[in-house]
Design an enzyme around this catalytic site. Structure first.
Site, PDB file in Angstrom:
ATOM      1  CB  ILE A  18      -0.957  -0.029   1.226  1.00  0.00           C
ATOM      2  CG1 ILE A  18      -1.873   1.208   1.263  1.00  0.00           C
ATOM      3  CG2 ILE A  18      -0.205  -0.192   2.542  1.00  0.00           C
ATOM      4  CD1 ILE A  18      -3.037   1.107   2.247  1.00  0.00           C
ATOM      5  CB  CYS A  19       1.180   4.055   0.871  1.00  0.00           C
ATOM      6  SG  CYS A  19       1.416   5.822   1.121  1.00  0.00           S
ATOM      7  N   GLY A  20       3.383   3.923  -0.790  1.00  0.00           N
ATOM      8  CA  GLY A  20       4.640   3.919  -1.526  1.00  0.00           C
ATOM      9  C   GLY A  20       5.180   2.520  -1.770  1.00  0.00           C
TER      10      GLY A  20
END
Lengths: 186, 186
Positions: free
Chosen positions: A102-104
């Site tokens: 998730i995210c980066g």
């Protein structure tokens, strides 16, 4: 019974993403192990919360988990080329287990050809880099491509975790946790 | 400059609620101190994450915080009548500082007459007890009544934290954090 899940923890991992995923999976009665990538006993997360992971990765990596999950946070930049993590992600992918980030963190996949050719999403600022690495880029809150599951950031962490519950266990359990925790009913 | 915020931590506090609030307030550059109510050095949260709070409450309670914030979780049941916490909550209320609680934690207010007569919300299962104690019960995700701010559970924790940012700092900062983290923009 669902298989247990392995969540990778590292310095400056994103606090909310990590904790929301652990919380939701444990509410679904999935056996979760948080493991420190480089065997740190305590880890300071991105927003300065200090946690004690359940285990050191070297002590548990040979266990038969059904999923490997990587939270985001600016610490992702320090582990992009981590060979141990890259090897584990590739292994899980080739074994048909769930590989999630998730995210980066989905950006890590591009350095190890994980989920290559499939659709992944991420924190928006990584979009161009991920596309340039040869991936189809999804703007969905949660993208599922074969056994690779990705999501966008803290605000999509509940949806990400609930999708993992659905895949590791079943939709009924995911819906039950959703109603109890995320979409609170009167 | 906004005043710093004090977040009370106790065994079996709800992991997501605690961490989301800490994360969002720190993103807004509000000085946050997590403090263990009974001076524990490490605390196991409701879903088994072990954290090291920033401080022991007895070491920081005399500091001039602008808000006191209490997360929920089933550990709330063990601190309902905690005199130290009750005294602090009353002190903050009488000084016009922000007194905030989420999930099961607003129920603590009823044991110390905090926010009495005002509208508060909580995790739904506490509704009848809170009404019986002489409060107006709100079904809003976040209820603000004078300086008392309450919310419902993990799924409303982002909204709760963003309201605290708005009150401790300003709406512009809250909107900026919201866009970056919760309602992620392409």
């Amino acid at each position: 019974m669902s298989k247990p899940a392995l969540i990778i923890v590292f310095p400056n991992a994103e606090d909310s993403e990590l904790i929301i995923v652990v919380d939701i999976l444990r509410r679904a009665e999935i056996d979760v192990t948080t493991a420190s990538l480089n065997d740190e006993e305590y880890i300071t997360l991105s927003k300065k919360t200090i946690i004690k992971p359940d285990a050191k990765l070297s002590d548990v990596e040979s266990k038969d988990f059904g999923a490997i999950i990587v939270p985001g946070g600016h610490g992702v930049n320090d582990i992009l080329k981590n060979a141990k993590l890259g090897g584990l992600l590739k292994k899980y992918e080739s074994e048909g287990k769930i590989v999630a980030a998730i995210c980066g963190a989905p950006y890590i996949f591009t350095f190890h050809d994980v989920g290559k050719g499939g659709a992944i999403t991420s924190f928006p600022e990584k979009r161009d880099d991920i596309k340039a690495a040869g991936y189809e880029y999804s703007e969905e809150d949660v993208a599922v491509s074969k056994n690779v599951v990705t999501s966008r950031g803290p605000g999509t962490a509940f949806a990400f975790a609930l999708k993992l519950v659905e895949l590791l266990k079943d939709k009924e359990t995911a819906d039950k946790v959703d109603r109890a925790v995320v979409h609170i009913q009167g």
